[in-house]
Motif scaffolding. Structure first.
Motif, PDB file in Angstrom:
ATOM      1  N   ARG A 155      -3.268  12.477  -0.389  1.00  0.00           N
ATOM      2  CA  ARG A 155      -4.044  13.479  -1.122  1.00  0.00           C
ATOM      3  C   ARG A 155      -5.529  13.363  -0.844  1.00  0.00           C
ATOM      4  O   ARG A 155      -6.021  12.340  -0.354  1.00  0.00           O
ATOM      5  N   LEU A 156      -6.227  14.446  -1.158  1.00  0.00           N
ATOM      6  CA  LEU A 156      -7.680  14.493  -1.019  1.00  0.00           C
ATOM      7  C   LEU A 156      -8.336  14.151  -2.346  1.00  0.00           C
ATOM      8  O   LEU A 156      -7.774  14.380  -3.412  1.00  0.00           O
ATOM      9  N   TYR A 157      -9.540  13.605  -2.274  1.00  0.00           N
ATOM     10  CA  TYR A 157     -10.342  13.319  -3.463  1.00  0.00           C
ATOM     11  C   TYR A 157     -11.700  13.999  -3.303  1.00  0.00           C
ATOM     12  O   TYR A 157     -12.170  14.209  -2.186  1.00  0.00           O
ATOM     13  N   SER A 158     -12.328  14.315  -4.421  1.00  0.00           N
ATOM     14  CA  SER A 158     -13.699  14.815  -4.369  1.00  0.00           C
ATOM     15  C   SER A 158     -14.600  13.626  -4.689  1.00  0.00           C
ATOM     16  O   SER A 158     -14.990  13.397  -5.829  1.00  0.00           O
ATOM     17  N   ASN A 159     -14.887  12.824  -3.673  1.00  0.00           N
ATOM     18  CA  ASN A 159     -15.551  11.540  -3.874  1.00  0.00           C
ATOM     19  C   ASN A 159     -16.884  11.408  -3.141  1.00  0.00           C
ATOM     20  O   ASN A 159     -17.454  10.313  -3.084  1.00  0.00           O
ATOM     21  N   HIS A 160     -17.383  12.515  -2.583  1.00  0.00           N
ATOM     22  CA  HIS A 160     -18.620  12.409  -1.796  1.00  0.00           C
ATOM     23  C   HIS A 160     -19.356  13.746  -1.819  1.00  0.00           C
ATOM     24  O   HIS A 160     -18.789  14.781  -2.195  1.00  0.00           O
ATOM     25  N   ALA A 161     -20.629  13.714  -1.434  1.00  0.00           N
ATOM     26  CA  ALA A 161     -21.440  14.934  -1.347  1.00  0.00           C
ATOM     27  C   ALA A 161     -22.372  14.826  -0.149  1.00  0.00           C
ATOM     28  O   ALA A 161     -22.863  13.741   0.170  1.00  0.00           O
ATOM     29  N   TRP A 162     -22.594  15.953   0.517  1.00  0.00           N
ATOM     30  CA  TRP A 162     -23.483  15.998   1.674  1.00  0.00           C
ATOM     31  C   TRP A 162     -24.148  17.377   1.721  1.00  0.00           C
ATOM     32  O   TRP A 162     -24.071  18.136   0.764  1.00  0.00           O
ATOM     33  N   ASN A 163     -24.812  17.709   2.817  1.00  0.00           N
ATOM     34  CA  ASN A 163     -25.541  18.980   2.910  1.00  0.00           C
ATOM     35  C   ASN A 163     -25.232  19.717   4.197  1.00  0.00           C
ATOM     36  O   ASN A 163     -24.846  19.110   5.204  1.00  0.00           O
ATOM     37  N   ILE A 164     -25.450  21.022   4.147  1.00  0.00           N
ATOM     38  CA  ILE A 164     -25.614  21.799   5.370  1.00  0.00           C
ATOM     39  C   ILE A 164     -26.981  22.482   5.263  1.00  0.00           C
ATOM     40  O   ILE A 164     -27.393  22.898   4.183  1.00  0.00           O
ATOM     41  N   VAL A 165     -27.693  22.528   6.382  1.00  0.00           N
ATOM     42  CA  VAL A 165     -29.028  23.116   6.409  1.00  0.00           C
ATOM     43  C   VAL A 165     -29.107  24.092   7.574  1.00  0.00           C
ATOM     44  O   VAL A 165     -28.591  23.816   8.665  1.00  0.00           O
ATOM     45  N   LYS A 166     -29.717  25.242   7.328  1.00  0.00           N
ATOM     46  CA  LYS A 166     -29.811  26.264   8.370  1.00  0.00           C
ATOM     47  C   LYS A 166     -31.062  26.038   9.203  1.00  0.00           C
ATOM     48  O   LYS A 166     -32.180  26.064   8.686  1.00  0.00           O
ATOM     49  N   ILE A 167     -30.850  25.805  10.500  1.00  0.00           N
ATOM     50  CA  ILE A 167     -31.948  25.543  11.424  1.00  0.00           C
ATOM     51  C   ILE A 167     -31.878  26.546  12.567  1.00  0.00           C
ATOM     52  O   ILE A 167     -30.900  26.562  13.325  1.00  0.00           O
ATOM     53  N   ASP A 168     -32.889  27.400  12.662  1.00  0.00           N
ATOM     54  CA  ASP A 168     -32.937  28.414  13.722  1.00  0.00           C
ATOM     55  C   ASP A 168     -31.647  29.228  13.778  1.00  0.00           C
ATOM     56  O   ASP A 168     -31.080  29.478  14.855  1.00  0.00           O
ATOM     57  N   GLY A 169     -31.157  29.629  12.605  1.00  0.00           N
ATOM     58  CA  GLY A 169     -29.983  30.483  12.518  1.00  0.00           C
ATOM     59  C   GLY A 169     -28.645  29.777  12.579  1.00  0.00           C
ATOM     60  O   GLY A 169     -27.599  30.408  12.467  1.00  0.00           O
ATOM     61  N   LYS A 170     -28.655  28.439  12.732  1.00  0.00           N
ATOM     62  CA  LYS A 170     -27.413  27.679  12.859  1.00  0.00           C
ATOM     63  C   LYS A 170     -27.296  26.684  11.702  1.00  0.00           C
ATOM     64  O   LYS A 170     -28.246  25.959  11.401  1.00  0.00           O
ATOM     65  N   TRP A 171     -26.128  26.649  11.059  1.00  0.00           N
ATOM     66  CA  TRP A 171     -25.902  25.675   9.997  1.00  0.00           C
ATOM     67  C   TRP A 171     -25.590  24.314  10.605  1.00  0.00           C
ATOM     68  O   TRP A 171     -24.713  24.193  11.466  1.00  0.00           O
ATOM     69  N   CYS A 172     -26.313  23.291  10.155  1.00  0.00           N
ATOM     70  CA  CYS A 172     -26.151  21.934  10.675  1.00  0.00           C
ATOM     71  C   CYS A 172     -25.674  20.990   9.570  1.00  0.00           C
ATOM     72  O   CYS A 172     -26.038  21.156   8.400  1.00  0.00           O
ATOM     73  N   LEU A 173     -24.893  20.005   9.953  1.00  0.00           N
ATOM     74  CA  LEU A 173     -24.299  19.054   9.014  1.00  0.00           C
ATOM     75  C   LEU A 173     -25.194  17.833   8.845  1.00  0.00           C
ATOM     76  O   LEU A 173     -25.655  17.242   9.834  1.00  0.00           O
ATOM     77  N   VAL A 174     -25.423  17.461   7.581  1.00  0.00           N
ATOM     78  CA  VAL A 174     -26.326  16.346   7.277  1.00  0.00           C
ATOM     79  C   VAL A 174     -25.716  15.492   6.160  1.00  0.00           C
ATOM     80  O   VAL A 174     -25.277  16.030   5.137  1.00  0.00           O
ATOM     81  N   ASP A 175     -25.690  14.183   6.356  1.00  0.00           N
ATOM     82  CA  ASP A 175     -25.249  13.267   5.306  1.00  0.00           C
ATOM     83  C   ASP A 175     -26.341  12.201   5.135  1.00  0.00           C
ATOM     84  O   ASP A 175     -26.360  11.195   5.838  1.00  0.00           O
ATOM     85  N   VAL A 176     -27.254  12.453   4.201  1.00  0.00           N
ATOM     86  CA  VAL A 176     -28.377  11.526   4.005  1.00  0.00           C
ATOM     87  C   VAL A 176     -27.893  10.194   3.447  1.00  0.00           C
ATOM     88  O   VAL A 176     -28.443   9.144   3.781  1.00  0.00           O
ATOM     89  N   THR A 177     -26.869  10.216   2.609  1.00  0.00           N
ATOM     90  CA  THR A 177     -26.373   8.976   2.006  1.00  0.00           C
ATOM     91  C   THR A 177     -25.940   7.997   3.081  1.00  0.00           C
ATOM     92  O   THR A 177     -26.316   6.826   3.061  1.00  0.00           O
ATOM     93  N   TRP A 178     -25.141   8.472   4.025  1.00  0.00           N
ATOM     94  CA  TRP A 178     -24.676   7.590   5.095  1.00  0.00           C
ATOM     95  C   TRP A 178     -25.775   7.341   6.130  1.00  0.00           C
ATOM     96  O   TRP A 178     -25.717   6.357   6.869  1.00  0.00           O
ATOM     97  N   GLY A 179     -26.769   8.215   6.171  1.00  0.00           N
ATOM     98  CA  GLY A 179     -27.920   7.949   7.040  1.00  0.00           C
ATOM     99  C   GLY A 179     -28.762   6.802   6.514  1.00  0.00           C
ATOM    100  O   GLY A 179     -29.451   6.118   7.264  1.00  0.00           O
ATOM    101  N   GLU A 180     -28.719   6.592   5.188  1.00  0.00           N
ATOM    102  CA  GLU A 180     -29.486   5.506   4.562  1.00  0.00           C
ATOM    103  C   GLU A 180     -28.857   4.145   4.816  1.00  0.00           C
ATOM    104  O   GLU A 180     -29.552   3.140   4.915  1.00  0.00           O
TER     105      GLU A 180
END
Length: 326
Positions: A155-180
């Motif tokens: 099964r799936l869990y809702s155990n995390h949160a991240w972002n998508i950010v629009k850069i020059d018309g393209k949505w990009c995936l970003v996970d600051v938590t794991w970047g830290e």
């Protein structure tokens, strides 16, 4: 045939130059951010500084990621002992929305002031500061795979949160938590270690470790089964742009003494590849060969070696698989 090879070489060179240019741009932004104060009085002050130093959407998005990853710390206490969910008492939908908005703003200010938080705080801050500098940012909630036991779970869990950010018309995936950094479950401690790969990550890697609650990414339906049954991949796998071609699943059915066949693209160092179980005991690797930048090899399966195998390059984990005895 010669023409095809020539075209392939040109394309390869273009990709290398493009990746090098992006890497150099990232380093340039990161070097500026490293000179910033370790703290700001308000998010508005940080946003003003970023607006002053950077003009492109890409650089602003990268700057926010890097500052948060370098200066925020993961809140281990809250992670291990999460508080009860906030309960709202409201008269109508408008009142409810106002209370939720006020609460989220309060959480943003607290996380920025203390410079501590969990994934919800990191993603809220990234979105909040992104909007302040004129970016379109969304917070995404979903499932994250981090442990061996995540391979093949049902099964799936809702155990995390991240972002998508629009850069020059393209949505990009970003996970600051794991970047830290990352959480060391054996020590129950958060380890601070800047990992820039979690900014604008290739979706093929990102969705091997993340699955949004909606099950969709930009109107493209993701496969729950592929995600849950996929191997557990690690940072070095993504940094090296290695790609597992075989087996297709992270869950492998095997008999005692059976040889398991593996193919990995972009991996070629024969003498630096090893394979162990969850206790660090080595598996025998044989029949190594490389062709067209693809490394092929076999691993001898033994039931007494446990349920998981992990591949390493220079002692850095690349990917783990779960073995189910037939």
């Amino acid at each position: 045939m010669i023409v095809k090879k020539f075209v392939f070489i040109i394309l390869f060179i273009n990709v290398v130059f493009l990746n090098t240019a992006i890497a150099q741009k990232d380093i340039a932004v990161d070097n500026i951010i490293k000179k910033y104060p370790k703290s700001f009085n308000t998010t508005e002050k940080l946003a003003e500084r970023i607006q002053k130093d950077f003009s492109s959407e890409y650089d602003k998005a990268r700057a926010i990621f890097t500052w948060l990853a370098l200066n925020m710390s993961y809140d281990t206490k809250t992670f291990l002992n999460p508080p009860n969910p906030k309960v709202f008492t409201f008269k109508n939908n408008s009142d409810r929305d106002k209370q939720i908005q006020d609460y989220e703003q309060e959480m943003i200010k607290k996380a920025f002031r203390t410079q501590r938080g969990v994934c919800e705080d990191f993603s809220r801050l990234y979105a909040h500061i992104g909007v302040l500098v004129g970016l379109k940012v969304q917070i995404i909630q979903g499932d994250a795979k981090t442990l061996l036991n995540d391979i093949g779970r049902k099964r799936l869990y809702s155990n995390h949160a991240w972002n998508i950010v629009k850069i020059d018309g393209k949505w990009c995936l970003v996970d600051v938590t794991w970047g830290e950094g990352y959480f060391d479950y054996s020590r129950k401690a958060a380890i601070k270690h800047f990992k820039p790969i979690y900014f604008d990550m290739d979706p093929k890697y990102f969705f091997a470790k993340h699955f949004p609650d909606s099950g969709n990414y930009l109107n493209f339906k993701l496969s729950k089964e592929t995600y849950l049954n996929g191997p557990l991949i690690y940072d070095k796998m993504m940094e090296g742009d290695y790609e597992i071609l075989s087996p297709e699943s992270g869950v492998i059915l095997a008999k005692e003494g059976e040889k398991l066949f593996f193919k990995i693209r972009n991996l070629s160092e024969f003498n630096n590849i090893s394979c162990t179980n969850e206790n660090g005991e080595r598996f025998e690797i044989s029949n190594l060969k490389e062709e067209n930048n693809i490394l092929e090899f076999e691993v001898l399966y033994k039931k007494n070696k446990g349920r998981f195998i992990t591949f390493y390059r220079y002692q850095n984990a690349l990917a783990s698989f779960k073995i189910i005895a037939k």
